[in-house]
Design an enzyme around this catalytic site. Structure first.
Site, short mmCIF file in Angstrom:
data_model
loop_
_atom_site.label_atom_id
_atom_site.label_comp_id
_atom_site.label_asym_id
_atom_site.label_seq_id
_atom_site.Cartn_x
_atom_site.Cartn_y
_atom_site.Cartn_z
N ARG A 149 20.47 28.32 38.16
CA ARG A 149 21.75 27.85 37.59
C ARG A 149 21.69 28.00 36.08
O ARG A 149 22.67 28.38 35.44
CB ARG A 149 22.04 26.39 38.00
N TYR B 214 49.32 33.47 33.56
CA TYR B 214 48.96 33.65 34.97
C TYR B 214 49.16 32.30 35.68
O TYR B 214 48.78 31.25 35.16
CB TYR B 214 47.50 34.13 35.07
N ASP C 249 42.78 35.53 26.63
CA ASP C 249 42.49 36.05 27.97
C ASP C 249 42.74 37.55 27.92
O ASP C 249 43.88 38.01 27.81
CB ASP C 249 43.39 35.35 29.00
N LYS D 157 38.83 41.73 37.88
CA LYS D 157 39.86 42.75 37.67
C LYS D 157 39.22 44.04 37.11
O LYS D 157 38.38 44.63 37.76
CB LYS D 157 40.95 42.17 36.78
O1 P1T Z 1 41.04 34.95 40.06
P1 P1T Z 1 40.05 34.57 38.99
O2 P1T Z 1 38.88 35.49 38.88
O3 P1T Z 1 39.66 33.12 39.06
O4 P1T Z 1 40.81 34.78 37.58
C1 P1T Z 1 41.95 34.07 37.22
C2 P1T Z 1 42.80 34.86 36.26
C3 P1T Z 1 42.71 34.60 34.91
N1 P1T Z 1 43.44 35.28 33.99
C4 P1T Z 1 44.29 36.25 34.36
C5 P1T Z 1 45.08 36.97 33.33
C6 P1T Z 1 44.41 36.59 35.73
O5 P1T Z 1 45.26 37.58 36.07
C7 P1T Z 1 43.66 35.89 36.70
C8 P1T Z 1 43.77 36.17 38.16
N2 P1T Z 1 44.93 36.86 38.52
C9 P1T Z 1 45.27 37.26 39.78
C10 P1T Z 1 44.55 36.98 40.87
C11 P1T Z 1 46.52 38.05 39.89
O6 P1T Z 1 46.76 38.72 40.92
O7 P1T Z 1 47.29 38.04 38.92
#
Ligand code: P1T
Length: 388
Positions: A55, A108, A181, A206
Site C-alpha cells: 500500500r 464530469y 483535470d 482514458k
Molecule cells: O472513471 P475514473 O477513472 O474514476 O475517472 C473519473 C473521471 C475524472 N475526470 C474526467 C474528466 C473523467 O472523464 C472521468 C471519467 N469519465 C468517464 C467515465 C466518462 O465516460 O466521461
C-alpha cells in the site's frame, strides 16, 4: 535517466524511458509486475530500497509514478485505483471541513457527484463556475475560504476551454491552489504544471492507459511539500493502484504520443464531416475557429484532442437513435481508448447532474474518436445519422 536529464528530453523519450532503469539482476527492459503485498526486511526496519508494504509502495507502481511525473513535467506522480480515488485523496488532503472549492459548471458528472454528495457531507462547500470565464471564476472564489480552484480543460462533455495561466493567477491571488483535470487533453497535448497549475489530475483509465483495459487515476505535482502531503494521504487512505493495473497503464503510456496524433487526425476529419451534415445542428470542438475557446486552446494545447461533441436535429429521441445505430463507434461510457466510442451524456456519463445547474443538453452526443481507419468512422456516422 535521472529526473534532471529526463526533463530535458522530448515527450516520447520521457514516456518510454523515464521512471525505470533496466533491472539490475536480469536486465529486464520492462518493469516486472511485482505481485507482492510485503517485503522481507533485513532486520527490523532494514528495508531494501525503501519497500515495506505494497500500500505504501510497490516497484511496479514506483515505475509508473516516475513516468507520470516526467510526462507532466512534474516532480512527483502518484497512482490511484481510479480517477475518482485520486480526486478524493487530493480533496481530503488539501481541504478541511468548512473550506470551499470552485468547480467547473460543466464538470464530469462523477466529479460533480463526488463534490456534491461526498465531500459536501464531509464539510467542503463548492460553487460551480464557467471555467472559460476568468471573471466568473474570480467571482465564485470566497476569499479566505476557497482552497481549491478545480478546472477541467477541455471540459467533459461540453469541451469548454479554461485559460490555465490566467486561472492560476486568479487562484494564487486568493491563496488557493489550481487543480487541472488533464484527462481530455492528456499530457501529450497539454502540460498544466508548466502553465502555473499546482496539481494535475488524471483518469488514467482514458488516454494514458489508452486501451480500455484498466481503470486508474493519477496526481502529479511540482512542489515537494504538496507531494509529501498527497503521498501521506495516498498511503493513509489506501486507494492505490495495484501492480497489474500499473503495468497496463505504464505500457499504454509509452505510445501516448503516436496514439494522440492519430486521435487528433481522425477527430479533425470527423469534425469536418459532421460540420456539413444536414442532421447536425452544432459541432463542438476546440479546434474549430468558431469555438469560443479556440485561441486559448491553440496557445496551451499542442493539438485539439480526440473528443468531439455534437447536437442533432430531432432532440433526445434522435440523439439516442444515433447512439444506438452506430456500429464501428461502440455505444459505451468512457473515452480515450484506441476504439471509437459514442454515448449520450444526458442519460449516461452525466446522468448524475440531471436536474442541477450542470445538466447537459438532451440532444447532445459525445464521441471519443479512436484510431481506426477514418473512412470507416465517417461512413458509420453517416449511417447512424440517417437512422430513423
Ligand atoms: O472513471 P475514473 O477513472 O474514476 O475517472 C473519473 C473521471 C475524472 N475526470 C474526467 C474528466 C473523467 O472523464 C472521468 C471519467 N469519465 C468517464 C467515465 C466518462 O465516460 O466521461
Amino acid at each position: 535517466m535521472t529526473q534532471e536529464h529526463t526533463h530535458k528530453t522530448g515527450f516520447e523519450t520521457r514516456a518510454i524511458h523515464a521512471g525505470y532503469e533496466p533491472d539490475e539482476m536480469t536486465g529486464a527492459v520492462i518493469p516486472p509486475i511485482y505481485a507482492t503485498s510485503t517485503y522481507k526486511q533485513d532486520g527490523v526496519g532494514g528495508l531494501r530500497g525503501g519497500y515495506e508494504y505494497s500500500r505504501s509502495a510497490n516497484p511496479t507502481r514506483t515505475a509508473l509514478e516516475g513516468v507520470l511525473a516526467a510526462v507532466e513535467m512534474g516532480e512527483r506522480g502518484l497512482a490511484f485505483a481510479s480517477g475518482l480515488a485520486a480526486e478524493d485523496t487530493l480533496v481530503r488532503a488539501l481541504t478541511r471541513p468548512g473550506d470551499h472549492a470552485v468547480i467547473p459548471d460543466d464538470a464530469y458528472g462523477g466529479t460533480f457527484r463526488l463534490f456534491d454528495k461526498v465531500e459536501k457531507v464531509w464539510g467542503l462547500d463548492h460553487s460551480p463556475a464557467a471555467i472559460s470565464d476568468v471573471d466568473a471564476v474570480r467571482a465564485a472564489i470566497q476569499p479566505g475560504r476557497t482552497k481549491l480552484v478545480w478546472v477541467e480543460t477541455p471540459t467533459n462533455p461540453m469541451l469548454n476551454v479554461g485559460d490555465i495561466e490566467a486561472l492560476a493567477a486568479v487562484a494564487h491571488d486568493a491563496g488557493a491552489l489550481l487543480v487541472v483535470d488533464n484527462t481530455f487533453a492528456s499530457p501529450y497535448l497539454q502540460q498544466p504544471l508548466t502553465l502555473g497549475a499546482d496539481v494535475v489530475v488524471h483518469s488514467t483509465t482514458k488516454y494514458v492507459g489508452g486501451h480500455s483495459d484498466v481503470v486508474g487515476g493519477a496526481l502529479v505535482v511540482r512542489d515537494h511539500e504538496l507531494a509529501d502531503a498527497l503521498a501521506f494521504h495516498q498511503n493513509a487512505m489506501g486507494a492505490v493502484a495495484g501492480p497489474f493495473d500499473c503495468f497496463l497503464t505504464h505500457r499504454g503510456l509509452k505510445t501516448l504520443g503516436v496514439r494522440m496524433d492519430r486521435h487528433c487526425d481522425n477527430a479533425e476529419k470527423v469534425v469536418e464531416f459532421l460540420g456539413s451534415h444536414a442532421a447536425v445542428t452544432e459541432v463542438i470542438y476546440p479546434g474549430l475557429e468558431s469555438h469560443p475557446g479556440h485561441a486559448v486552446a491553440a496557445r496551451q494545447m499542442k493539438r485539439f484532442g480526440g473528443m468531439v461533441s455534437f447536437r442533432v436535429k430531432g432532440g433526445v429521441e434522435q440523439a439516442l437513435r444515433v447512439c444506438e445505430s452506430a456500429q464501428v463507434f461502440t455505444l459505451g461510457e468512457s473515452l480515450g481508448g484506441v476504439e471509437s466510442l459514442i454515448e449520450h451524456p444526458g442519460r449516461m456519463t452525466h446522468a448524475s447532474v440531471a436536474g442541477t445547474d450542470l445538466e447537459v443538453p438532451a440532444d447532445l452526443v459525445r464521441l471519443s474518436v479512436g484510431i481506426e481507419t477514418a473512412e470507416d468512422l465517417l461512413a458509420d456516422l453517416d449511417r447512424a445519422l440517417g437512422a430513423s
